[in-house]
Design a protein around this motif. Structure first.
Motif, PDB file in Angstrom:
ATOM      1  N   ARG A  54      31.968  40.452  46.129  1.00 42.16           N
ATOM      2  CA  ARG A  54      31.724  39.015  45.950  1.00 42.16           C
ATOM      3  C   ARG A  54      30.378  38.565  46.525  1.00 42.16           C
ATOM      4  N   VAL A  55      30.016  39.039  47.693  1.00 46.38           N
ATOM      5  CA  VAL A  55      28.783  38.570  48.339  1.00 46.38           C
ATOM      6  C   VAL A  55      27.522  39.039  47.621  1.00 46.38           C
ATOM      7  N   LYS A  56      27.629  40.011  46.723  1.00 44.34           N
ATOM      8  CA  LYS A  56      26.463  40.501  45.980  1.00 44.34           C
ATOM      9  C   LYS A  56      26.275  39.799  44.636  1.00 44.34           C
ATOM     10  N   TRP A  57      27.208  38.944  44.242  1.00 43.30           N
ATOM     11  CA  TRP A  57      27.110  38.265  42.953  1.00 43.30           C
ATOM     12  C   TRP A  57      26.429  36.920  43.108  1.00 43.30           C
ATOM     13  N   ASP A  58      25.787  36.498  42.053  1.00 43.22           N
ATOM     14  CA  ASP A  58      25.108  35.208  41.991  1.00 43.22           C
ATOM     15  C   ASP A  58      26.125  34.089  42.206  1.00 43.22           C
ATOM     16  N   ARG A  59      25.833  33.189  43.106  1.00 46.00           N
ATOM     17  CA  ARG A  59      26.745  32.082  43.433  1.00 46.00           C
ATOM     18  C   ARG A  59      27.052  31.214  42.218  1.00 46.00           C
ATOM     19  N   GLU A  60      26.054  31.004  41.350  1.00 44.92           N
ATOM     20  CA  GLU A  60      26.283  30.187  40.155  1.00 44.92           C
ATOM     21  C   GLU A  60      27.296  30.843  39.219  1.00 44.92           C
ATOM     22  N   LYS A  61      27.204  32.163  39.074  1.00 46.25           N
ATOM     23  CA  LYS A  61      28.163  32.887  38.228  1.00 46.25           C
ATOM     24  C   LYS A  61      29.571  32.795  38.807  1.00 46.25           C
ATOM     25  N   LEU A  62      29.682  32.937  40.116  1.00 46.75           N
ATOM     26  CA  LEU A  62      30.991  32.827  40.764  1.00 46.75           C
ATOM     27  C   LEU A  62      31.542  31.410  40.625  1.00 46.75           C
ATOM     28  N   GLN A  63      30.680  30.414  40.758  1.00 48.58           N
ATOM     29  CA  GLN A  63      31.106  29.021  40.589  1.00 48.58           C
ATOM     30  C   GLN A  63      31.586  28.777  39.166  1.00 48.58           C
ATOM     31  N   SER A  64      30.863  29.332  38.202  1.00 52.42           N
ATOM     32  CA  SER A  64      31.260  29.212  36.793  1.00 52.42           C
ATOM     33  C   SER A  64      32.635  29.840  36.566  1.00 52.42           C
ATOM     34  N   LEU A  65      32.856  31.002  37.157  1.00 54.69           N
ATOM     35  CA  LEU A  65      34.150  31.675  37.039  1.00 54.69           C
ATOM     36  C   LEU A  65      35.260  30.817  37.636  1.00 54.69           C
ATOM     37  N   ASN A  66      35.033  30.294  38.822  1.00 60.09           N
ATOM     38  CA  ASN A  66      36.032  29.449  39.475  1.00 60.09           C
ATOM     39  C   ASN A  66      36.327  28.191  38.672  1.00 60.09           C
ATOM     40  N   GLU A  67      35.306  27.584  38.106  1.00 56.82           N
ATOM     41  CA  GLU A  67      35.513  26.372  37.303  1.00 56.82           C
ATOM     42  C   GLU A  67      36.292  26.667  36.034  1.00 56.82           C
ATOM     43  N   ARG A  68      35.989  27.779  35.396  1.00 53.22           N
ATOM     44  CA  ARG A  68      36.698  28.146  34.164  1.00 53.22           C
ATOM     45  C   ARG A  68      38.188  28.355  34.398  1.00 53.22           C
ATOM     46  N   PHE A  69      38.536  28.824  35.586  1.00 48.70           N
ATOM     47  CA  PHE A  69      39.938  29.101  35.892  1.00 48.70           C
ATOM     48  C   PHE A  69      40.501  28.128  36.927  1.00 48.70           C
ATOM     49  N   LEU A  70      39.942  26.929  36.963  1.00 44.08           N
ATOM     50  CA  LEU A  70      40.448  25.795  37.748  1.00 44.08           C
ATOM     51  C   LEU A  70      40.534  26.070  39.244  1.00 44.08           C
ATOM     52  N   HIS A  71      39.490  26.635  39.825  1.00 39.87           N
ATOM     53  CA  HIS A  71      39.336  26.864  41.262  1.00 39.87           C
ATOM     54  C   HIS A  71      40.529  27.557  41.919  1.00 39.87           C
ATOM     55  N   PRO A  72      40.848  28.753  41.465  1.00 40.24           N
ATOM     56  CA  PRO A  72      41.961  29.464  42.106  1.00 40.24           C
ATOM     57  C   PRO A  72      41.586  29.903  43.523  1.00 40.24           C
ATOM     58  N   ALA A  73      42.557  30.051  44.354  1.00 44.08           N
ATOM     59  CA  ALA A  73      42.343  30.574  45.707  1.00 44.08           C
ATOM     60  C   ALA A  73      43.015  31.937  45.772  1.00 44.08           C
ATOM     61  N   TYR A  74      42.268  32.959  45.410  1.00 44.37           N
ATOM     62  CA  TYR A  74      42.852  34.286  45.349  1.00 44.37           C
ATOM     63  C   TYR A  74      42.535  35.108  46.586  1.00 44.37           C
ATOM     64  N   SER A  75      43.419  36.044  46.822  1.00 44.21           N
ATOM     65  CA  SER A  75      43.260  36.943  47.954  1.00 44.21           C
ATOM     66  C   SER A  75      42.347  38.108  47.566  1.00 44.21           C
ATOM     67  N   ASP A  76      42.091  38.971  48.519  1.00 40.69           N
ATOM     68  CA  ASP A  76      41.375  40.211  48.237  1.00 40.69           C
ATOM     69  C   ASP A  76      42.403  41.286  47.999  1.00 40.69           C
ATOM     70  N   PRO A  77      42.357  42.033  46.988  1.00 40.50           N
ATOM     71  CA  PRO A  77      41.432  41.919  45.868  1.00 40.50           C
ATOM     72  C   PRO A  77      41.959  40.973  44.795  1.00 40.50           C
ATOM     73  N   CYS A  78      41.042  40.545  43.934  1.00 42.72           N
ATOM     74  CA  CYS A  78      41.449  39.819  42.735  1.00 42.72           C
ATOM     75  C   CYS A  78      40.865  40.576  41.543  1.00 42.72           C
ATOM     76  N   PHE A  79      41.354  40.274  40.370  1.00 40.82           N
ATOM     77  CA  PHE A  79      41.005  41.040  39.182  1.00 40.82           C
ATOM     78  C   PHE A  79      40.425  40.106  38.124  1.00 40.82           C
ATOM     79  N   ILE A  80      39.369  40.582  37.461  1.00 39.11           N
ATOM     80  CA  ILE A  80      38.721  39.819  36.406  1.00 39.11           C
ATOM     81  C   ILE A  80      38.683  40.710  35.171  1.00 39.11           C
ATOM     82  N   ILE A  81      39.199  40.191  34.059  1.00 41.58           N
ATOM     83  CA  ILE A  81      39.234  40.958  32.816  1.00 41.58           C
ATOM     84  C   ILE A  81      38.208  40.397  31.852  1.00 41.58           C
TER      85      ILE A  81
END
Length: 146
Positions: A54-81
């Motif tokens: 997570r810390v190596k990814w662009d913050r804007e991309k992570l924000q976009s992901l969170n917005e698309r999936f309605l700001h989930p609060a996931y634990s470690d690990p989480c999965f993206i398909i």
């Protein structure tokens, strides 16, 4: 970590998927092996499983992901398909070579440079299909949509 299955990805009626296992600081090899084996043993059409930090990814991309999936609060690990799209991988490789002409000319583009580019293309968060912290949900989603 980034692994590919040696399968024929050109099969016209088969959908292939990329799964990113995201954690804050990366997985231990044993954890990665257990999770990827669980997925590969349950699903046949997964071409790429990546350990995403997570810390190596662009913050804007992570924000976009969170917005698309309605700001989930996931634990470690989480999965993206994501759907595996070979053309996107090829475009990202060409872009890497174009942006690093001199490195490529002198043979300084490393396999790691290519792996990073491929991972970026395979896990485009703007095109993600599912974001969850449940490995069973990953398996069910792919089985239902294949």
């Amino acid at each position: 970590m980034f692994s590919k299955k040696n399968e024929n990805l050109d099969e016209p009626f088969q959908k292939w998927y990329c799964i990113g296992i995201m954690t804050d600081y990366g997985l231990e090899d044993e954890e990665y092996d257990v999770l990827s084996k669980r997925i590969r043993d349950s699903i046949q059409n997964v071409s790429v499983i990546s350990d995403l930090i997570r810390v190596k990814w662009d913050r804007e991309k992570l924000q976009s992901l969170n917005e698309r999936f309605l700001h989930p609060a996931y634990s470690d690990p989480c999965f993206i398909i994501n759907e595996f799209i070979p053309e996107d991988i090829k475009k990202e490789r060409k872009l890497l070579q174009k942006n690093n002409k001199w490195k490529r000319l002198f043979g300084f583009l490393s396999p790691m440079d290519y792996m990073e580019a491929e991972t970026k293309a395979a896990h485009d968060f703007d095109k993600s299909l599912l974001y969850t912290d449940d490995v069973n949900q990953v398996i069910q989603y792919i089985l239902a949509n294949s």
